[in-house]
Design an enzyme around this catalytic site. Structure first.
Site, PDB file in Angstrom:
ATOM      1  N   ASP A 296       0.851  -1.194   0.000  1.00 27.51           N
ATOM      2  CA  ASP A 296       0.000   0.000   0.000  1.00 27.51           C
ATOM      3  C   ASP A 296       0.887   1.245   0.000  1.00 27.51           C
ATOM      4  OD1 ASP A 296      -2.203   1.668   0.140  1.00 27.51           O
ATOM      5  OD2 ASP A 296      -2.402   1.505   2.313  1.00 27.51           O
ATOM      6  N   CYS A 336      -3.166   4.441  -4.939  1.00 29.75           N
ATOM      7  CA  CYS A 336      -4.046   5.541  -4.527  1.00 29.75           C
ATOM      8  C   CYS A 336      -3.840   6.773  -5.403  1.00 29.75           C
ATOM      9  CB  CYS A 336      -3.818   5.886  -3.055  1.00 29.75           C
ATOM     10  SG  CYS A 336      -2.145   6.480  -2.701  1.00 29.75           S
TER      11      CYS A 336
END
Length: 392
Positions: A296, A336
């Site tokens: 992430d 993201c």
């Protein structure tokens, strides 16, 4: 009300309620308009199209309303009340096991340029436009009224989010109330939220449901959480019964926060170890003993010019993880970056699998949760992409 005028034919996207007016669509504007002013957008034919904040840059106006209505206290109260009702309807707000959620998600809540995250009795507010910055006091007043005692403190954290061209010297500060309590609850787990100095508003609220999924898959597993930041995935894996959890981040502060959050929930648990090291270097030297790896990373591309290098970065990172993970292992991988589309990201992961020469299957396709809604007229709001991969 000062006005901005569009070129002929440049009102089509606004007729479809897209909330951005690009600078290339402008024919002209009234004199004396400053960045952050509320302006009316007028078509080439002289018709009112919408009302919003003017700003310098490629996006010239962020539309607040397509109706001829005042942007006043009633407007802010109405929009915030609608946002709260939606979170209540999906069971996110007023949940005794979860007081951590996003109340306002910019264009997704028809408030472009504004983000408000709730952490218990504290709301953290960010302005991403000068217009929202100038309206901050009115917004805080409306927020406190709409939340009816739920929020007792409002921290304004826009030091790094306001456009750099605006030449505004903004310090992060409490605009309402004050507290030293920075612990909030997410699905029954406690987290220390560093909204004073942390990234974004202090916590990645958008991964809540994806952390829950990891919890269900973690029993008896050895888990590696890369770019761990506050250790959210690590804490959920431990509650899920993971045998071992390693949390890696290049930031000493992130490692400190992760250790504190593990301790808040599990005390001095020997299953967990936090490691301060560059993620790519750690993966290169890591063994092949992990059952689950979480990738992430922060946004590799914040603008289109960086897209090519970002995709190379995603490919390299995922290839390294695929090479290292145990046969039958699971990888959670995310992007993201708003400029990275779902197809871009999937192609990067596909390339990584081919380079790693592993058989890979997609188990889940992940995205942002309901408190980060996507305005159907603004598909650019879909920024979080994730895949859960089974690697043979």
């Amino acid at each position: 009300m000062k006005k901005i005028y569009l070129k002929k034919g440049k009102d089509e996207s606004m007729k479809r309620f897209h909330p951005w007016v690009f600078s290339g669509a402008l024919q002209g504007m009234d004199d004396g308009i400053s960045e952050g002013d509320i302006v009316d957008v007028i078509s080439h034919e002289g018709k009112f199209i919408g009302r919003g904040h003017y700003q310098i840059g490629s996006i010239a106006v962020r539309i607040l309303t397509f109706r001829n209505e005042a942007i006043d206290a009633s407007f802010w109260q109405s929009r915030l009340a609608i946002a709260l009702r939606m979170r209540q309807a999906v069971g996110i707000a007023d949940n005794p096991q979860n007081n951590t959620y996003r109340l306002v998600h910019g264009e997704g809540d028809s408030l472009p340029g504004l983000v408000i995250d709730c952490y218990g009795e504290t709301a953290v507010m960010q302005a991403h436009s000068v217009g929202m910055h100038l309206c901050r006091e009115e917004i805080v007043k409306a927020l406190v009224e709409v939340m009816e005692g739920r929020i007792k403190n409002v921290y304004y954290k826009s030091e790094t989010t306001l456009p750099f061209k605006a030449d505004i010297e903004q310090e992060n500060m409490f605009l309402y109330g004050r507290t030293d309590d920075t612990v909030s609850m997410e699905n029954g787990l406690k987290f220390r939220v560093d909204y004073l100095k942390g990234q974004k508003t202090g916590f990645f609220v958008d991964q809540r449901e994806n952390r829950q999924l990891l919890e269900t898959l973690s029993h008896g597993k050895k888990v590696l959480n890369m770019f761990c930041y506050t250790g959210g995935f690590s804490v959920y894996a431990m509650r899920g019964g993971a045998e071992q959890v390693h949390s890696v981040d290049s930031s000493p502060r992130a490692v400190e926060l992760t250790e504190e959050n593990v301790s808040l929930n599990f005390g001095a648990d020997p299953r967990h170890e936090a490691i301060c090291e560059d993620a790519f270097k750690y993966l290169e030297r890591a063994g092949d003993n992990y059952d689950i790896i979480i990738l992430d990373p922060p946004a590799f591309a914040k603008h289109r010019a960086a897209l090519h290098n970002a995709l190379k970065g995603y490919t390299r990172l995922n290839m390294q993880a695929m090479k290292k993970i145990k046969p039958g292992g699971i990888i959670f991988t995310f992007s993201c970056s708003q400029v990275v589309t779902k197809d871009n990201f999937r192609n990067a992961v596909f390339t990584a699998a081919a380079q790693a020469k592993r058989r890979v299957r997609i188990l889940y396709q992940l995205h942002q949760p309901a408190d980060h809604p996507i305005n159907i007229y603004h598909p650019e709001g879909e920024y979080l992409k994730g895949l859960v991969l089974y690697v043979e």
